[in-house]
Every structure is written in C-alpha cells, then in structure tokens.
Design a protein around this motif. Structure first.
Motif, PDB file in Angstrom:
ATOM      1  N   THR A 194       0.846  -1.238  -0.168  1.00 49.38           N
ATOM      2  CA  THR A 194       0.098  -0.113   0.200  1.00 49.38           C
ATOM      3  C   THR A 194       0.964   1.156   0.008  1.00 49.38           C
ATOM      4  O   THR A 194       1.955   1.271   0.595  1.00 49.38           O
ATOM      5  CB  THR A 194      -1.086   0.045   1.291  1.00 49.38           C
ATOM      6  OG1 THR A 194      -0.046  -0.025   2.438  1.00 49.38           O
ATOM      7  CG2 THR A 194      -1.759  -1.185   1.300  1.00 49.38           C
ATOM      8  N   ASN A 251       0.186   4.463   1.062  1.00 53.31           N
ATOM      9  CA  ASN A 251      -0.255   5.583   1.751  1.00 53.31           C
ATOM     10  C   ASN A 251       1.061   6.253   2.590  1.00 53.31           C
ATOM     11  O   ASN A 251       1.926   5.383   2.971  1.00 53.31           O
ATOM     12  CB  ASN A 251      -1.192   5.022   3.248  1.00 53.31           C
ATOM     13  CG  ASN A 251      -2.506   4.782   2.402  1.00 53.31           C
ATOM     14  OD1 ASN A 251      -3.005   5.553   1.514  1.00 53.31           O
ATOM     15  ND2 ASN A 251      -3.171   3.804   2.971  1.00 53.31           N
ATOM     16  N   TRP A 265       0.602  10.144  -2.253  1.00 55.78           N
ATOM     17  CA  TRP A 265      -0.684   9.076  -2.530  1.00 55.78           C
ATOM     18  C   TRP A 265      -1.718   9.519  -1.889  1.00 55.78           C
ATOM     19  O   TRP A 265      -2.769   9.227  -2.275  1.00 55.78           O
ATOM     20  CB  TRP A 265       0.036   7.879  -2.446  1.00 55.78           C
ATOM     21  CG  TRP A 265      -0.753   6.659  -2.782  1.00 55.78           C
ATOM     22  CD1 TRP A 265      -1.624   5.932  -1.992  1.00 55.78           C
ATOM     23  CD2 TRP A 265      -1.008   5.994  -4.012  1.00 55.78           C
ATOM     24  NE1 TRP A 265      -2.519   5.120  -2.669  1.00 55.78           N
ATOM     25  CE2 TRP A 265      -2.023   5.343  -4.205  1.00 55.78           C
ATOM     26  CE3 TRP A 265      -0.336   6.581  -5.363  1.00 55.78           C
ATOM     27  CZ2 TRP A 265      -2.265   4.363  -5.142  1.00 55.78           C
ATOM     28  CZ3 TRP A 265      -0.760   5.650  -6.513  1.00 55.78           C
ATOM     29  CH2 TRP A 265      -1.809   4.854  -6.363  1.00 55.78           C
ATOM     30  N   SER A 266      -1.384   9.663  -0.606  1.00 55.05           N
ATOM     31  CA  SER A 266      -2.675  10.177   0.458  1.00 55.05           C
ATOM     32  C   SER A 266      -3.510  11.168   0.098  1.00 55.05           C
ATOM     33  O   SER A 266      -4.649  11.225  -0.073  1.00 55.05           O
ATOM     34  CB  SER A 266      -2.016  10.051   1.722  1.00 55.05           C
ATOM     35  OG  SER A 266      -1.306   8.783   2.017  1.00 55.05           O
ATOM     36  N   LYS A 292      -6.389   5.909  -7.103  1.00 54.48           N
ATOM     37  CA  LYS A 292      -6.308   4.794  -6.022  1.00 54.48           C
ATOM     38  C   LYS A 292      -6.746   3.496  -6.269  1.00 54.48           C
ATOM     39  O   LYS A 292      -6.013   2.459  -5.777  1.00 54.48           O
ATOM     40  CB  LYS A 292      -6.679   5.540  -4.785  1.00 54.48           C
ATOM     41  CG  LYS A 292      -5.968   6.664  -4.173  1.00 54.48           C
ATOM     42  CD  LYS A 292      -6.166   7.052  -2.568  1.00 54.48           C
ATOM     43  CE  LYS A 292      -5.482   8.004  -2.134  1.00 54.48           C
ATOM     44  NZ  LYS A 292      -6.191   8.230  -0.633  1.00 54.48           N
TER      45      LYS A 292
END
Length: 124
Positions: free
Chosen positions: A28, A30, A53-54, A74
């Motif tokens: 992931t 994040n 990304w977040s 995402k």
C-alpha cells in the motif's frame, strides 16, 4: 516487492500529447510520494512532477508547469502523467518513482523504487 511499471510512451509529433501510466504494486502506498522523472541522452535525470499518494498534494518543476499534469487513481494503483504541447526537447526516457514521505521529493536520490522507464520521442 514493490513494482512500478510504466507504459504509454511512443513517438509523437511536436505539439501532440501523451499520457503516461505507472502501475504500482507490492504494497500500500499511503504516505508515499509518487514521481515522474525523465532522462535525455547525455543529461542528468530531471524531476518533472510528484504527487502524494494519500492527500493528492502536487508538486511540479518549473519546466513541467502548464504542460504536464500528474494524477493518481487509488482504485487502480496507478499514477499518470498527461503531457501536452510536446516539444522535441521533451524526448527522453520517462521514469516513475516512489518514496516514503516527501523530503527532497525533487531529487532522484530520495526515491527507493523505480520503474524501468518508457521512451518518449517527439519529432519536429
């Protein structure tokens, strides 16, 4: 094992557009910053644009502002680089990269993960 796979490069005439994709996998992302760099023959690797990304925070090099747009999906774990009004001097191998955090996001040495690159050639 983090993998970044670029696609979408090719040959385009000056003034044309391309959208590059970077499919990310293996974890992931994040907290990560995803980036596009490019490297022309005989030149250093050059920062183009980055996105967190977040939160979707965007960063652009001066050379990329106005002609390049970075985005991420995402759901598809994919980062994009839309390039418009391409010029012959945009000819280079374009790389996707990922780093945790965002310190020195404009420096290639900050990035832990790299794709294999995709060639963009702009003809005059």
């Amino acid at each position: 094992q983090v993998q970044l796979v670029e696609s979408g490069g090719g040959l385009v005439q000056a003034g044309g557009s391309l959208r590059l994709s970077c499919a990310a996998s293996g974890r992931t992302f994040n907290g990560y910053t995803m980036d596009w760099f490019r490297q022309a023959p005989g030149k250093e690797r050059e920062f183009i644009a980055a996105i967190s990304w977040s939160g979707g925070i965007l960063y652009y090099a001066e050379s990329g502002k106005g002609r390049s747009t970075i985005s991420r999906d995402k759901a598809k774990n994919t980062v994009y680089l839309q390039m418009n009004s391409l010029k012959p001097e945009d000819t280079a191998v374009y790389y996707c990269a990922a780093m945790y955090g965002s310190n020195n996001y404009y420096t290639s040495g900050s990035y832990s993960y790299w794709g294999q690159g995709t060639q963009v050639t702009v003809s005059s």
